[in-house]
Design a protein around this motif. Sequence first.
Motif, mmCIF file in Angstrom:
data_model
loop_
_atom_site.group_PDB
_atom_site.id
_atom_site.type_symbol
_atom_site.label_atom_id
_atom_site.label_comp_id
_atom_site.label_asym_id
_atom_site.label_seq_id
_atom_site.Cartn_x
_atom_site.Cartn_y
_atom_site.Cartn_z
ATOM 1 N N UNK A 28 0.844 -1.177 -0.216
ATOM 2 C CA UNK A 28 -0.146 -0.305 -0.088
ATOM 3 C C UNK A 28 0.866 1.225 0.090
ATOM 4 N N UNK A 29 0.308 2.472 -0.362
ATOM 5 C CA UNK A 29 1.392 3.437 -0.830
ATOM 6 C C UNK A 29 0.056 4.801 -0.683
ATOM 7 N N UNK A 30 0.607 5.678 -0.261
ATOM 8 C CA UNK A 30 -0.177 7.088 -0.082
ATOM 9 C C UNK A 30 0.783 8.133 0.199
ATOM 10 N N UNK A 31 0.387 9.424 -0.425
ATOM 11 C CA UNK A 31 0.886 10.683 -0.203
ATOM 12 C C UNK A 31 0.434 11.417 0.884
ATOM 13 N N UNK A 32 1.189 12.112 1.522
ATOM 14 C CA UNK A 32 0.735 12.960 3.042
ATOM 15 C C UNK A 32 1.695 14.055 2.899
ATOM 16 N N UNK A 33 1.085 15.151 2.135
ATOM 17 C CA UNK A 33 2.099 16.231 2.035
ATOM 18 C C UNK A 33 3.191 15.881 1.258
ATOM 19 N N UNK A 34 4.253 16.067 1.566
ATOM 20 C CA UNK A 34 5.534 16.179 0.595
ATOM 21 C C UNK A 34 6.133 14.491 0.833
ATOM 22 N N UNK A 35 5.285 13.818 1.659
ATOM 23 C CA UNK A 35 6.141 12.702 1.819
ATOM 24 C C UNK A 35 5.141 11.259 1.397
ATOM 25 N N UNK A 36 5.715 10.418 1.289
ATOM 26 C CA UNK A 36 5.286 9.161 0.941
ATOM 27 C C UNK A 36 5.223 7.978 1.942
ATOM 28 N N UNK A 37 4.084 7.501 1.997
ATOM 29 C CA UNK A 37 4.006 6.307 3.107
ATOM 30 C C UNK A 37 3.860 4.953 2.473
ATOM 31 N N UNK A 38 4.350 4.123 2.753
ATOM 32 C CA UNK A 38 4.610 2.701 2.193
ATOM 33 C C UNK A 38 4.022 1.730 3.332
ATOM 34 N N UNK A 39 3.244 0.842 3.245
ATOM 35 C CA UNK A 39 2.845 -0.161 3.912
ATOM 36 C C UNK A 39 3.620 -1.522 3.565
ATOM 37 N N UNK A 40 4.392 -2.038 4.459
ATOM 38 C CA UNK A 40 5.421 -3.196 3.929
ATOM 39 C C UNK A 40 4.667 -4.546 4.825
ATOM 40 N N UNK A 41 4.100 -5.007 3.993
ATOM 41 C CA UNK A 41 3.211 -6.409 4.756
ATOM 42 C C UNK A 41 4.059 -7.472 5.354
ATOM 43 N N UNK A 42 5.185 -7.537 4.670
ATOM 44 C CA UNK A 42 6.380 -8.487 5.290
ATOM 45 C C UNK A 42 7.207 -7.972 6.404
#
Length: 774
Positions: A28-42
């Motif tokens: 999963x990936x999403x933008x929040x302001x200037x940053x990017x957040x990535x969910x790492x399932x493993x």
Amino acid sequence: MDVQVQVPVSAARMQEVQSTTVGSNPSGVVFAGTRTYVANQGSKSVSVLDANDAVVGSVPVGTSPTGVAANPAGTRVYVTNSGSGNVSVIDTATNKVVATVTTGTAPNAVAVNPAGTRAYVTNSGSGTVSVIDTATNKVVGTVRVGTAPNAVAVNPAGTRAYVTNSGSGTVSVINTATSTVLATVGVGTTPNAVAVNPTGTRAYVTNSGSNTLSVIDTATNKVVGTVAVGARPTAVRVSYDGSAAYVVTDSDRLWVIDTATAKVVSNVGIDSAPEAGAHSIAMSADGTRWRVTDAVDGRVRALSLTQVNSAPSAASTVGAPSTSDGAVTITLPPDPDGDPVTFTYTAPPSGSVVATGDGAFVFTPTAAARDLARQSEGPDTDTVTFTVRDGQYVTNVDVTVPVTPAPAAGGFDIDSTSIPAGGSPTGAVLVGDRLYVVSEDGFVQVVDRDTNTVVGAPITVDWASSNIAAAPAVDRVYVNSPYTGTISVIDTSTDTVVDTIWLPTSPDYQGYSLAQELAVSPDGTRLYASGEDGTVSVVDTATNTLVTSQSLGYFTDLAVSEDGRHLYGTSGASVTVIDTESMTRTAEVTVGPVWDLTRSSSEFTDVVSSVAVNAVGTRAYATYHVSTVELASGGYSNGQFIVDGTGRLWRVTGGYEVVAVIDVDPSSTTYGTQLATVRLPEGAQDVAISADGDLLYVSGADGRTVSVVDTSTHAVLGTFVTDPDGSTSGSYGPYRILLVDPDTGGTLYVTDYADGAVYAVTGAPGGAPAAVLT
């Protein structure tokens, strides 16, 4: 002609700018302001990337984080932990978990409403959606949906949430005000991702088991389109303007779908070493920033989305000609950027162009052009020029199209009766049951049309008389006298000359001949005479007195429209239209090619021989001769030579004869223009129209052939010969004059100067009995 063609739209050109290694199995990936957040399932973590896609932090979360969403302000990120059965809430200012919210079993996707007040979480193991109040981070509602829900999207108004149920093959539509399911929409197999367009009118659902994208009309909650994409699609997003939907599939492919047409525009690779695996997409609000997770590689790819515009393509393809009519298809490719384009084109003289949509056209050559192609030594072609505009650039596309030869015209079996007509007959007219034939030896012969025999003694007129006209309503025939400038008046009831009309002559005229070209109005009240001195005189046939005489030019042939309102005259390389009420010129039409003095070889019309007008006054048909020339560079011991206006010497290399089709309908937008040409291998000297107006008869220069032309298609239907021997008439005059008898089923009379005869032709097309092609 302008044709608006709607072609698929593409948001932009894409390429991989950077690939960043994150945790294990990013899902999963999403933008929040200037940053990017990535969910790492493993990895039980969320990677934090800065604006340059460098990893600047890692936030520990629950087990098997899969889905991630941010509130509109970018202050909170919500992460579903499918193995822990909860949602982690991250404060983006500190990148720390500030709350953990227990939900249903196996939560795997989350979406935040536009107001940022609610987060909706799909619980795959519970078949429910948990509704979280983001102010208190507590579950305030649970909605029962289908089996194994795994994706959720909220519409821009925040009134509806769309949930994909992978085990049910459905989408549940939730009313967010009441937290109840309003509708269940059947889609493809194993739906697994959903996105809503910016206007909220369409929801797009990927079906990983069907390899399709379902399009849902949100007003009716029905599927209105299904688009085939690549294998196992796992993510979908809609462009910021709603014009395109983007789907990521196995083998690292990104598919671009035009939402207006629900068609795939293109698909591009996003990994240099592609493999099968799940993906997710983050797209910024303005559509310029893209991030795509690659679960197999453990990476997040930054894609550039550059809004560019290329000029429309100049390419084209031309299909094979139709065997029936020679038509060919022309296909112009879509705009390289997918922009809507406008095609402007002008049909060439040799045919017509019709748009069939989506950059497809059909060029159909005219029958006359195909007849001309049959006479050419090499292949005939023409050029259709398209002007293609995309709103910024203009591209001109020259498309060469073939003009295929028409099948050879056949010959008609006719009956031709030779009637002796004195020395050198030059014209004939019909009065009742009599045919009056004038000859240059100074006589008019009278022929009984029932028996095709000469009756009575020849009527004596002046020597070298060459033109004749009739006014049957007043029992009169008129014959010119070239050397006196007078007109002899014959009373057809007694077949005697009863008067001589003297016409005025221009005082500036210095010629030795005053030959008059004659024509009579259909009602028989007016006689028109065009003299070599350049005057056109009008005579009252009731009194044989002059009505008026105007300096309008010398015409070698005259014709009057059926309503008597217009007089048509041939002169030089043009046809002139005269208003008979005011006796003024209203149009002058130049026919055929014009001498191009800038080239070393050229061709030009040097004489228009004859003219005929159809009964309804909409078309005039004129025969003309074209000379082909080349600059004489010396060394020629014989041949014909002419000098141009600049004093240069040209050698005549040949010539041909043509029938011009002219628009003479004053109400037409093409009035006074040449619409088509018919080139005849046997030549074109005199022209006459069949009694029904459907055919043209054209006498050839070989002294024996008459060509038959269809007036609607301008195709040559065939030919027939009046006598087997024939003799060459020459390039500059119709030595065989045609006359159609409308009262005998279309009997055609052909005066033959060389044979000293008139041929009465029956069995020709347009007459009776019907002709038979051989």
